[in-house]
Design an enzyme around this catalytic site. Structure first.
Site, PDB file in Angstrom:
ATOM      1  N   ASN A   1     -10.043  -0.417   0.594  1.00 54.96           N
ATOM      2  CA  ASN A   1      -8.591  -0.291   0.569  1.00 54.96           C
ATOM      3  C   ASN A   1      -8.060  -0.794  -0.778  1.00 54.96           C
ATOM      4  OD1 ASN A   1      -5.850  -0.700   0.817  1.00 54.96           O
ATOM      5  ND2 ASN A   1      -5.942  -1.617   2.847  1.00 54.96           N
TER       6      ASN A   1
ATOM      7  N   HIS B   1      -3.355   6.893   3.351  1.00 57.83           N
ATOM      8  CA  HIS B   1      -3.751   5.611   2.758  1.00 57.83           C
ATOM      9  C   HIS B   1      -5.126   5.254   3.314  1.00 57.83           C
ATOM     10  CE1 HIS B   1      -4.039   1.568   1.532  1.00 57.83           C
ATOM     11  NE2 HIS B   1      -3.661   1.013   2.665  1.00 57.83           N
TER      12      HIS B   1
ATOM     13  N   CYS C   1       0.812  -1.229   0.000  1.00 61.14           N
ATOM     14  CA  CYS C   1       0.000   0.000   0.000  1.00 61.14           C
ATOM     15  C   CYS C   1       0.839   1.272   0.000  1.00 61.14           C
ATOM     16  CB  CYS C   1      -0.932   0.010   1.207  1.00 61.14           C
ATOM     17  SG  CYS C   1      -1.959  -1.428   1.289  1.00 61.14           S
TER      18      CYS C   1
END
Ligand code: ACO
Length: 321
Positions: free
Chosen positions: A276, A246, A111
């Protein structure tokens, strides 16, 4: 020295709500929203891959930057889910764009990949004869998600975001790092090339996660990474106009805001619509802000992320578009 001069994004066609997740696993909209802030996510269909989503984001970013594919010196793709090992996703996108002057490579920092990509792009733009770098975060995490595991399958979504960087002043400071001793907290098991070629271990190639450990890491590292990037940029937290974190979990973002003594409304969130999306998450959020006109010339913007590895990174910049 580098600055962002254009952004883009591309999402799959199919939106999957929490309600429809209830038909896969024993979960509920109430649980998912209260624990994560996620309401829905895009899930790619069979014919939608990492390269095509990344290509869509790249086309938009080049248009926004006002440059053509042949102007690009490098294409960097951050992804955990390349649609093939060879050719890499970056070459696939280069071919579709016709960006024949660009050197191409992929990176995997989960990520945090987009932040890592920006740091590499900045370094490359210090080279004398290089002018433009395209950084893309693109993922189809759903293709390595275990849809029988309710503790992970409700979290992830697919999509792509991109930014064009040009030599010039804008990025003030970047920090990246990792803690490989915690790698097991979030892994795809024995995803060895030999296994893929032999077609074995397929079920072990799906994501498994120790959510609590990742959570602990995230609430600690997010403010820490941001503070380090601020220090590197000679800035104070209160000078920031926007923070793009994030998009993993609203509770993690709320905790970071509290620790940094910053109002939550400075943190941009789209997690309720995207879930996500790993390496794509920050890039998609950045593009949304740009498209909505939320970023004004001279604004101080930070992006901060964490992810599998475990990795982390943060950047501070002045918006120059
Ligand atoms: N629906 C309903 N119940 C669930 C679900 C679900 N989808 N998932 C778990 N539960 C249950 C658990 O089984 C548990 O039940 P039990 O008490 O009977 O055992 C209960 O809910 C509580 O589970 P916890 O794991 O304690 O829930 P928690 O509050 O920790 O939230 C979560 C879990 C959302 C995963 C959280 O730990 C988290 O966000 N961690 C960080 C994850 C993350 O950000 N990962 C991405 C990293 S980035 C990358 O690189 C991809």
């Amino acid at each position: 020295m580098a600055r962002i001069i254009g952004t883009g994004s591309c999402m799959p066609r199919n939106v999957v709500t929490n309600k429809s997740m209830e038909s896969y696993v024993d979960t509920s909209d109430e649980w998912i929203v209260s624990r994560t802030g996620i309401k829905e996510r895009y899930i790619s269909e069979k014919d939608e891959n990492t390269g095509d989503l990344g290509y869509g984001a790249a086309v938009e970013a080049l248009r926004d930057a006002g440059i053509g594919p042949m102007d690009l010196d490098y294409i960097i793709v951050a992804t955990t889910t390349p649609h093939s090992l060879v050719p890499n996703t970056s070459c696939y996108i280069q071919g579709k764009l016709g960006a024949m002057n660009a050197a191409c490579f992929d990176i995997n920092a989960a990520c945090t990949g987009f932040i890592y990509g920006l740091e590499i792009a900045q370094s490359l733009l210090n080279l004398k004869d290089k002018e433009y770098v395209l950084v893309i975060g693109t993922e189809v995490l759903s293709k390595i998600t275990d849809f029988g595991d309710r503790s992970t399958c409700v979290l992830f979504g697919d999509g792509a975001g991109a930014a064009v960087l040009r030599k010039g002043e804008g990025i003030l400071g970047i920090v990246t790092g990792a803690d490989g001793t915690k790698g097991e907290c979030l892994s795809t098991g024995d995803f060895a090339v030999s296994n893929i070629l032999a077609g074995v271990n397929e079920s072990k190639n799906l994501i498994s996660m120790d959510g609590k450990e990742v959570y602990k890491f995230a609430v600690n590292i997010l403010p820490l990474a941001l503070e380090k990037a601020l220090e590197k940029s000679d800035m104070k937290a209160e000078e920031l106009d926007h923070i793009i974190p994030h998009q993993a979990n609203v509770r993690i973002i709320e905790s970071a805001a509290k620790r940094l003594h910053l109002p939550l409304d400075k943190f941009y969130m789209n997690i309720e619509r995207t879930g996500n999306t790993s390496a794509a998450s920050i890039a998609i959020a950045l593009d949304e802000m740009n498209k909505k006109g939320l970023l004004k010339m001279g604004d101080k913007v930070s992006m901060v992320g964490f992810g599998g590895g475990l990795t982390y990174g943060a950047i501070c910049m002045e918006w120059t578009m």
